[in-house]
Design a protein around this motif. Structure first.
Motif, PDB file in Angstrom:
ATOM      1  N   VAL A 182      30.242  30.708  32.767  1.00 49.83           N
ATOM      2  CA  VAL A 182      31.626  30.955  32.369  1.00 49.83           C
ATOM      3  C   VAL A 182      32.482  30.887  33.628  1.00 49.83           C
ATOM      4  CG1 VAL A 182      33.257  32.519  31.269  1.00 49.83           C
ATOM      5  CG2 VAL A 182      30.869  32.482  30.514  1.00 49.83           C
ATOM      6  N   PHE A 183      33.521  30.050  33.598  1.00 54.34           N
ATOM      7  CA  PHE A 183      34.424  29.912  34.745  1.00 54.34           C
ATOM      8  C   PHE A 183      35.789  30.485  34.368  1.00 54.34           C
ATOM      9  CE2 PHE A 183      31.211  26.645  35.248  1.00 54.34           C
ATOM     10  CZ  PHE A 183      30.849  26.810  36.583  1.00 54.34           C
ATOM     11  N   LEU A 184      36.311  31.316  35.268  1.00 51.41           N
ATOM     12  CA  LEU A 184      37.584  31.979  35.035  1.00 51.41           C
ATOM     13  C   LEU A 184      38.580  31.587  36.114  1.00 51.41           C
ATOM     14  CD1 LEU A 184      36.250  35.581  34.247  1.00 51.41           C
ATOM     15  CD2 LEU A 184      36.659  33.691  32.632  1.00 51.41           C
ATOM     16  N   SER A 226      22.073  38.206  30.190  1.00 54.36           N
ATOM     17  CA  SER A 226      21.308  38.266  31.438  1.00 54.36           C
ATOM     18  C   SER A 226      21.128  36.900  32.096  1.00 54.36           C
ATOM     19  CB  SER A 226      19.929  38.891  31.176  1.00 54.36           C
ATOM     20  OG  SER A 226      19.203  38.099  30.245  1.00 54.36           O
ATOM     21  N   ARG A 227      21.272  35.817  31.349  1.00 52.06           N
ATOM     22  CA  ARG A 227      21.137  34.478  31.920  1.00 52.06           C
ATOM     23  C   ARG A 227      22.488  33.772  32.055  1.00 52.06           C
ATOM     24  NH1 ARG A 227      16.128  32.556  32.566  1.00 52.06           N
ATOM     25  NH2 ARG A 227      16.815  30.382  32.409  1.00 52.06           N
ATOM     26  N   SER A 228      23.548  34.580  32.101  1.00 52.03           N
ATOM     27  CA  SER A 228      24.911  34.059  32.263  1.00 52.03           C
ATOM     28  C   SER A 228      25.388  34.247  33.697  1.00 52.03           C
ATOM     29  CB  SER A 228      25.886  34.769  31.326  1.00 52.03           C
ATOM     30  OG  SER A 228      25.513  34.624  29.973  1.00 52.03           O
ATOM     31  N   LEU A 229      26.148  33.273  34.191  1.00 61.31           N
ATOM     32  CA  LEU A 229      26.825  33.357  35.484  1.00 61.31           C
ATOM     33  C   LEU A 229      28.321  33.264  35.226  1.00 61.31           C
ATOM     34  CD1 LEU A 229      26.893  33.323  38.605  1.00 61.31           C
ATOM     35  CD2 LEU A 229      26.590  30.830  38.488  1.00 61.31           C
ATOM     36  N   VAL A 230      29.044  34.309  35.577  1.00 55.91           N
ATOM     37  CA  VAL A 230      30.497  34.352  35.393  1.00 55.91           C
ATOM     38  C   VAL A 230      31.143  34.143  36.758  1.00 55.91           C
ATOM     39  CG1 VAL A 230      32.469  35.701  34.583  1.00 55.91           C
ATOM     40  CG2 VAL A 230      30.259  35.876  33.405  1.00 55.91           C
ATOM     41  N   TRP A 231      31.818  33.025  36.927  1.00 58.58           N
ATOM     42  CA  TRP A 231      32.289  32.556  38.238  1.00 58.58           C
ATOM     43  C   TRP A 231      33.810  32.585  38.246  1.00 58.58           C
ATOM     44  CZ3 TRP A 231      29.102  28.211  40.829  1.00 58.58           C
ATOM     45  CH2 TRP A 231      29.607  27.907  42.098  1.00 58.58           C
ATOM     46  N   SER A 232      34.388  33.347  39.166  1.00 55.48           N
ATOM     47  CA  SER A 232      35.841  33.469  39.268  1.00 55.48           C
ATOM     48  C   SER A 232      36.372  32.551  40.360  1.00 55.48           C
ATOM     49  CB  SER A 232      36.233  34.920  39.581  1.00 55.48           C
ATOM     50  OG  SER A 232      35.910  35.764  38.496  1.00 55.48           O
ATOM     51  N   ASP A 241      34.731  41.337  37.201  1.00 56.29           N
ATOM     52  CA  ASP A 241      33.336  41.321  37.642  1.00 56.29           C
ATOM     53  C   ASP A 241      32.562  42.448  36.982  1.00 56.29           C
ATOM     54  OD1 ASP A 241      34.078  39.225  39.207  1.00 56.29           O
ATOM     55  OD2 ASP A 241      33.857  40.258  41.120  1.00 56.29           O
ATOM     56  N   ASP A 242      33.183  43.614  36.875  1.00 65.27           N
ATOM     57  CA  ASP A 242      32.524  44.747  36.214  1.00 65.27           C
ATOM     58  C   ASP A 242      32.315  44.468  34.734  1.00 65.27           C
ATOM     59  OD1 ASP A 242      32.487  46.181  38.604  1.00 65.27           O
ATOM     60  OD2 ASP A 242      34.448  47.094  38.206  1.00 65.27           O
ATOM     61  N   VAL A 243      33.284  43.792  34.119  1.00 68.43           N
ATOM     62  CA  VAL A 243      33.140  43.429  32.710  1.00 68.43           C
ATOM     63  C   VAL A 243      31.928  42.511  32.534  1.00 68.43           C
ATOM     64  CG1 VAL A 243      34.217  42.223  30.777  1.00 68.43           C
ATOM     65  CG2 VAL A 243      35.608  43.699  32.252  1.00 68.43           C
ATOM     66  N   ALA A 244      31.797  41.528  33.430  1.00 71.04           N
ATOM     67  CA  ALA A 244      30.660  40.598  33.354  1.00 71.04           C
ATOM     68  C   ALA A 244      29.343  41.330  33.562  1.00 71.04           C
ATOM     69  CB  ALA A 244      30.832  39.481  34.382  1.00 71.04           C
ATOM     70  N   ARG A 245      29.295  42.172  34.582  1.00 65.88           N
ATOM     71  CA  ARG A 245      28.055  42.910  34.847  1.00 65.88           C
ATOM     72  C   ARG A 245      27.706  43.841  33.696  1.00 65.88           C
ATOM     73  NH1 ARG A 245      30.758  43.788  40.022  1.00 65.88           N
ATOM     74  NH2 ARG A 245      30.113  42.134  41.465  1.00 65.88           N
ATOM     75  N   GLY A 246      28.731  44.414  33.065  1.00 63.48           N
ATOM     76  CA  GLY A 246      28.486  45.289  31.932  1.00 63.48           C
ATOM     77  C   GLY A 246      27.844  44.568  30.764  1.00 63.48           C
ATOM     78  N   ALA A 247      28.053  43.248  30.709  1.00 60.12           N
ATOM     79  CA  ALA A 247      27.423  42.438  29.663  1.00 60.12           C
ATOM     80  C   ALA A 247      26.040  41.946  30.083  1.00 60.12           C
ATOM     81  CB  ALA A 247      28.316  41.241  29.334  1.00 60.12           C
ATOM     82  N   ALA A 249      25.534  40.039  32.809  1.00 60.74           N
ATOM     83  CA  ALA A 249      25.662  38.749  33.485  1.00 60.74           C
ATOM     84  C   ALA A 249      25.732  38.931  35.000  1.00 60.74           C
ATOM     85  CB  ALA A 249      26.911  38.029  32.991  1.00 60.74           C
ATOM     86  N   THR A 250      25.546  37.816  35.724  1.00 60.56           N
ATOM     87  CA  THR A 250      25.779  37.765  37.157  1.00 60.56           C
ATOM     88  C   THR A 250      27.237  37.392  37.399  1.00 60.56           C
ATOM     89  OG1 THR A 250      23.510  37.068  37.616  1.00 60.56           O
ATOM     90  CG2 THR A 250      25.155  36.610  39.319  1.00 60.56           C
TER      91      THR A 250
END
Length: 293
Positions: A182-184, A226-232, A241-247, A249-250
């Motif tokens: 996921v790219f933001l 757990s197999r997601s990468l959220v890239w800002s 970032d906390d929202v992503a980690r809470g799900a 994700a990395t």
């Protein structure tokens, strides 16, 4: 080394050339201070158009819209229409230019001369030194953005150094552990986020998404795991970032120029393709230019 990886590695040098060679005629065509402008393209070029429109308005040069060429309808008046087209042959771009009302200046930003787009435009900005053998676009779109940023007066002081760093720095995750990206972005980097996600789909056939940053919480977070990468990319609020980690994700971000980060995204897409046994020079179902019959 495949053609795509060689073209990715060439980007800092090509960007430096774009910055040093931008000229007053080119600036007049692309910046056009005070004019109302439409920028159009397809695929990668559409996402570049989105970033360019935001950058031009940020620079105070005039109202600027971006549209996917296939969705262009001549309903609004523009002083100038700029078409981003690497090949100069994409059917939807040519059809859009044919619809532009008489009296509107038409400009093409392209990597090839002598193609059909030349007959439909009043001026051309030729970036032949940024052309690519690869179907998957890498250095052409980033060079268009580099040139525009220089022409618009945006700071590019650290871009080359950041690009060189992006060529050698570690990837944000082991591709073997990631199958969803996921790219933001925010402002002009929303277009970069869309382009980043497209590169992953094209080169690695992987599940990738892109959003204006704050919209991540309005539904998309539901499929992060757990197999997601959220890239800002760029000035995305750190709380996401906390929202992503809470799900599970990395979450990843760095301090490089956002355009240099796109180079790192391209490297990750190639690494993911390699992990999946894919050849990025021969992407599935894709061609260098979409020409419709």
């Amino acid at each position: 080394m495949n053609a795509t990886s060689a073209e990715i590695a060439s980007q800092p040098d090509v960007w430096a050339r774009a910055i040093s060679e931008h000229t007053d005629p080119g600036r007049r065509e692309l910046a056009a201070p005070g004019e109302r402008m439409l920028i159009l393209g397809c695929g990668t070029s559409w996402f570049v158009a989105q970033s360019l429109a935001e950058l031009r308005e940020q620079a105070g040069l005039g109202e600027t819209d971006a549209v996917c060429a296939s969705e262009y309808r001549p309903r609004r008046r523009y002083d100038r229409v700029v078409a981003i087209t690497r090949s100069g042959t994409s059917t939807e771009v040519l059809e859009a230019l044919r619809q532009v009302p008489a009296g509107t200046r038409r400009v093409a930003v392209t990597a090839v001369e002598g193609e059909p787009v030349d007959d439909l435009t009043d001026a051309r900005i030729l970036l032949d030194y940024a052309d690519e053998r690869s179907v998957v676009q890498t250095r052409y779109p980033t060079t268009v953005l580099t040139l525009a940023r220089a022409m618009f007066g945006h700071a590019t002081d650290s871009l080359i150094a950041d690009g060189l760093e992006a060529l050698t720095m570690p990837l944000p995750a082991d591709p073997a552990t990631i199958d969803h990206l996921v790219f933001l972005g925010t402002g002009w980097t929303v277009g970069l986020a869309h382009e980043a996600a497209l590169k992953v789909r094209e080169a690695a056939q992987a599940h990738s998404e892109s959003y204006p940053a704050m919209d991540f919480r309005h539904g998309p977070v539901a499929v992060a795991g757990s197999r997601s990468l959220v890239w800002s990319l760029g000035e995305v609020p750190a709380g996401l970032d906390d929202v992503a980690r809470g799900a599970g994700a990395t979450a990843y971000r760095n301090s490089l120029d956002p355009l240099a980060q796109l180079l790192l995204v391209q490297r990750f897409a190639l690494a993911l393709a390699d992990h999946r046994g894919l050849d990025p020079d021969r992407p599935r179902l894709l061609t260098r230019s979409v020409v419709l019959t």
